[in-house]
Design a protein around this motif. Structure first.
Motif, PDB file in Angstrom:
ATOM      1  N   SER A 108      22.904  70.462  59.173  1.00  0.00           N
ATOM      2  CA  SER A 108      23.025  70.032  60.568  1.00  0.00           C
ATOM      3  C   SER A 108      24.463  69.578  60.803  1.00  0.00           C
ATOM      4  O   SER A 108      24.988  68.757  60.047  1.00  0.00           O
ATOM      5  N   ARG A 132      21.299  67.220  65.702  1.00  0.00           N
ATOM      6  CA  ARG A 132      20.649  68.510  65.455  1.00  0.00           C
ATOM      7  C   ARG A 132      19.780  68.499  64.208  1.00  0.00           C
ATOM      8  O   ARG A 132      19.364  69.559  63.728  1.00  0.00           O
ATOM      9  N   ALA A 162      17.577  71.538  62.341  1.00  0.00           N
ATOM     10  CA  ALA A 162      17.863  71.914  60.953  1.00  0.00           C
ATOM     11  C   ALA A 162      16.614  71.780  60.083  1.00  0.00           C
ATOM     12  O   ALA A 162      16.377  72.590  59.178  1.00  0.00           O
ATOM     13  N   ASP A 222      22.713  75.340  64.931  1.00  0.00           N
ATOM     14  CA  ASP A 222      22.809  74.615  66.192  1.00  0.00           C
ATOM     15  C   ASP A 222      22.104  75.434  67.256  1.00  0.00           C
ATOM     16  O   ASP A 222      21.818  76.623  67.049  1.00  0.00           O
TER      17      ASP A 222
END
Length: 311
Positions: free
Chosen positions: A164, A169, A173, A217
């Motif tokens: 990540s 995020r 992930a 992402d």
């Protein structure tokens, strides 16, 4: 019936080919003062209408065009209108961080509803709560299975670590690690106390040495964060670094940054058009996923498997 805005007709044409339904002929004009006019050249009465528009720059123009298309369909007695927005406009403005800020993602949902939309279909929303902004069904599709299949096919023999690029995020992930059955690492940014407010030190939490690191992402905009994260991973001994993201926004210096980056490959989908010359970029088509979802919605079938990221 399928309808395409002018932002990215190539994606709409691919979706139309896969569904076996031709795009409805549409007359669209932008007048000298920038106002938009739209008229459909076939009857749409009683139709199940899907209005496809990619919200690339200029976002406001393409948003307005899609709203006008929805309004035209509503006034022409379409039975049901589904907005197909692969990249949801203003999706990053999903909550208030400070006083006197808008929640623009909610405003977009309100505008779609006011124009006459009955349903929204989108891919990898920036925040899950956007589904609750629209007073009607929201089909939240996931590009992860298509991207993951490519990664497994090309890098499946490697020892992969999903990374990540920042704390925000980690949930995404984590979904990747479930899909690939591999470990997770996080690039954490903190301020260097010895260099007041000027240099951010990136710490890597997790084992990356000797591994193929996959930075994930939902979008790549200016590419600053993800390129810096890649450098941090190589400094920690990563064997090589690749990236996967759904939406190639690629604003401003993104193309130059990616071309000069340490990435071996950057994998994206075509929810947005890619016009820049980026040799490291691999584009996976999202059209089969959207075509399947349109078919399921039209047939009143199940789209649950397209929601959960498992494919």
């Amino acid at each position: 019936m399928l309808f395409s805005g002018r932002a990215y007709p190539e994606l709409a044409e691919e979706i139309a080919e896969l569904t076996g339904v031709e795009l409805t002929p549409t007359r669209a004009i932008t007048y000298a003062n920038s106002e938009i006019y739209v008229r459909f050249e076939e009857s749409v009465r009683g139709s199940d209408a899907f209005v496809i528009q990619s919200h690339c720059a200029p976002v406001n123009e393409w948003m307005m065009e899609q709203l006008i298309m929805v309004d035209a369909l509503k006034r022409a007695s379409a039975k049901r209108i589904t907005v197909v927005a692969p990249f949801y406009p203003y999706g990053r403005q999903d909550k208030k961080h400070l006083g006197r800020e808008p929640i623009s993602a909610r405003l977009m949902a309100d505008l779609f509803r006011a124009a006459g939309a009955d349903r929204i279909m989108s891919v990898d929303l920036h925040a899950a709560q956007i589904q609750g902004f629209f007073n009607g069904p929201v089909d939240h599709l996931w590009a992860l299975p298509a991207l993951a299949d490519y990664v497994v096919e090309k890098y499946g023999e490697d020892e992969i670590t999903v990374v990540s690029p920042d704390a925000g995020r980690v949930r995404l992930a984590d979904m990747w690690t479930d899909k690939l059955d591999c470990p997770l690492a996080i690039v954490h940014k903190r301020r260097d106390p010895d260099k007041a407010n000027t240099v951010a030190v990136r710490e890597v939490v997790g084992e990356v040495e000797g591994h193929t690191c996959l930075l994930v992402d939902d979008m790549i905009d200016t590419a600053g964060t993800i390129c810096q994260a890649a450098e941090a991973l190589l400094e920690r001994g990563a064997k090589r670094v690749i990236a996967a993201a759904t939406h190639p926004v690629l604003s401003g210096p993104a193309a130059q940054r990616l071309n000069e980056s340490v990435f071996e490959e950057v994998i994206v989908t075509n929810t947005l058009p890619v016009t820049a010359d980026i040799p490291k970029l691999t584009v996976i088509s999202i059209a089969p996923l959207i075509a399947k979802a349109i078919h399921e919605v039209f047939e009143d079938g199940s789209v649950t498997s397209l929601f959960d990221g498992k494919g």
